[in-house]
Design an enzyme around this catalytic site. Sequence first.
Site, short mmCIF file in Angstrom:
data_model
loop_
_atom_site.label_atom_id
_atom_site.label_comp_id
_atom_site.label_asym_id
_atom_site.label_seq_id
_atom_site.Cartn_x
_atom_site.Cartn_y
_atom_site.Cartn_z
N GLU A 103 -26.14 69.99 -59.30
CA GLU A 103 -25.63 68.92 -58.43
C GLU A 103 -25.41 67.73 -59.33
O GLU A 103 -26.34 67.09 -59.81
CB GLU A 103 -26.63 68.60 -57.32
CG GLU A 103 -25.99 67.94 -56.11
CD GLU A 103 -26.10 66.44 -56.10
OE1 GLU A 103 -25.49 65.80 -56.99
OE2 GLU A 103 -26.76 65.90 -55.22
N CYS A 107 -25.27 59.32 -56.32
CA CYS A 107 -24.22 60.22 -56.78
C CYS A 107 -23.14 60.41 -55.71
O CYS A 107 -22.00 60.72 -56.04
CB CYS A 107 -24.80 61.58 -57.18
SG CYS A 107 -25.76 62.39 -55.87
#
Length: 526
Positions: A237, A271
Amino acid sequence: MNVVRDGLIYGSSPLDGTPLPPVAVTEPAQVQVILEQARQAQVAWVARPVKERAKLVEEAGSYLMSQADRLAATLHRELGKPLTDAYTVDIGSAPELFRYYCHQAGKLLRNEPVHFNRIMFPAKQARVERVPQGVVGLLTPWNYPVSIPLHNLVPALLAGNSVILKPSEYAPRTGALLHELLSAKLPAGLLGLVQGDRLAGEAVVSGVDYVVFVGGTAGGRAVARLAAERLTPVALELGGKDAAIVLEDADLDRAAYGIAWAGYINAGQSCAGVERVYVVEAVAQAFTERLVKLATSLRLGDDTGQVGSVDLGPLSTPQQLQTVQVHVVEALAGGAKLITGGPAEGQFYRPTVLTGVNANMLIMQQETFGPVVPVQVVPDEATAIREANALPYGLTGSVWTTDFKRGEWVARQLKVGVATVNNHMFSGAAPQAVWGGRGNSGYGVQNSGLALLSFTRPKLVAIDKHTTPRELWWLPNDRALHDLGRGVLVTQGKNSWRENPAEWSKNYLKMLIGVAGRLGWQRKRR
């Protein structure tokens, strides 16, 4: 600022620069000991019924939440998070996380029966079992050093794995406390802790059976290369450059509030935060005015002893502050306008709104990871979609509109793992909702039952209760087997009977004769 030197991680608080307690780096020999302890603990752990594992993990979660004040205080000093952020954002998803996985694990990990064709595979039974990967290596970043590890290690443990946690060298104290609190209620060795920088991470990757890496794209590539040498499966990720699209029929107040939250929360160090806004020209001025008003109202500082007095803390590392400054300065040199925001004292950076940006600027191409929201005006919906999809990142994206059907259609056009209408990135905190990216944002699954299953390998267990000494297709080859095999194939075409009934009948007869011949062969060889 954290520095690894002489076997210790030294650091200072981004709030005021005061030194933090040093943390010992895990020596290579000790990493091997921790890995071996985890491997031994995993053997005993997987032997426990899922229900028993869930009970212990749930107890660990309950104890963790009882110590929320310690966790919040550590997050606050080590990373500069406002205390409210620590409670609501980083630790806040923990109760639902433990509840969901501990209550659903038994159902999600059930064996799945296989239903064979009874003619082709008579007297055959099988099931698919979910067996754990083994020892899971979890390499996590500094921006959410509680929630990100929890969203991975909870399903990993419930699936029957042991876990080695390697926190970022910029959040080693939070990682150590998280490990201490969970380990207090878990079997010894089941959750290991490795501290250090890149070298420590490499040692973990080289010794585990499955790797989860959450962090930057460059780091993800390095981990994937290292894991590939051992054919170790990896879930990544990685970074994002998330876009928000504001259409002309949007509720502009909600869009401004939502984008401000997603762009500025955690000082923009998310993010999946909003890093690009494409707003349709017809409402660009009205939207931007609302966004600027909100950005200007947000408060910076340290909320120790003044709960609720601060909206944004500092950038957590000097390197991240420098990246933000470089992106903004480059944009201004290229013609962008700073409407509000900019540098503040120390490692703080004011909530910033830029206009007049274009696709060639760093601020619109690379992950900024700071409290900066650039707004680009576009003529229409089609242009907004095209610009949003122009980058190789693909983590999340959002569209803002009062027409839900239109919003859903636009969301489906976005090349991302998570697309949201009239909200942004909230589902990252929801364990029920799948989370993942594509392209430079990585691959693999976090959250949902799919994440739990990703920490397992499917294993087929088959039982043959056939009583004949041989199967029809076993050696030796003969004409009967040839006619049987060919007949099965050439008579199965959807229109083969209609096209040539005589040929179909001939082949079907040969197939039956072949079956009879093989059955006779079986009887002769008993």
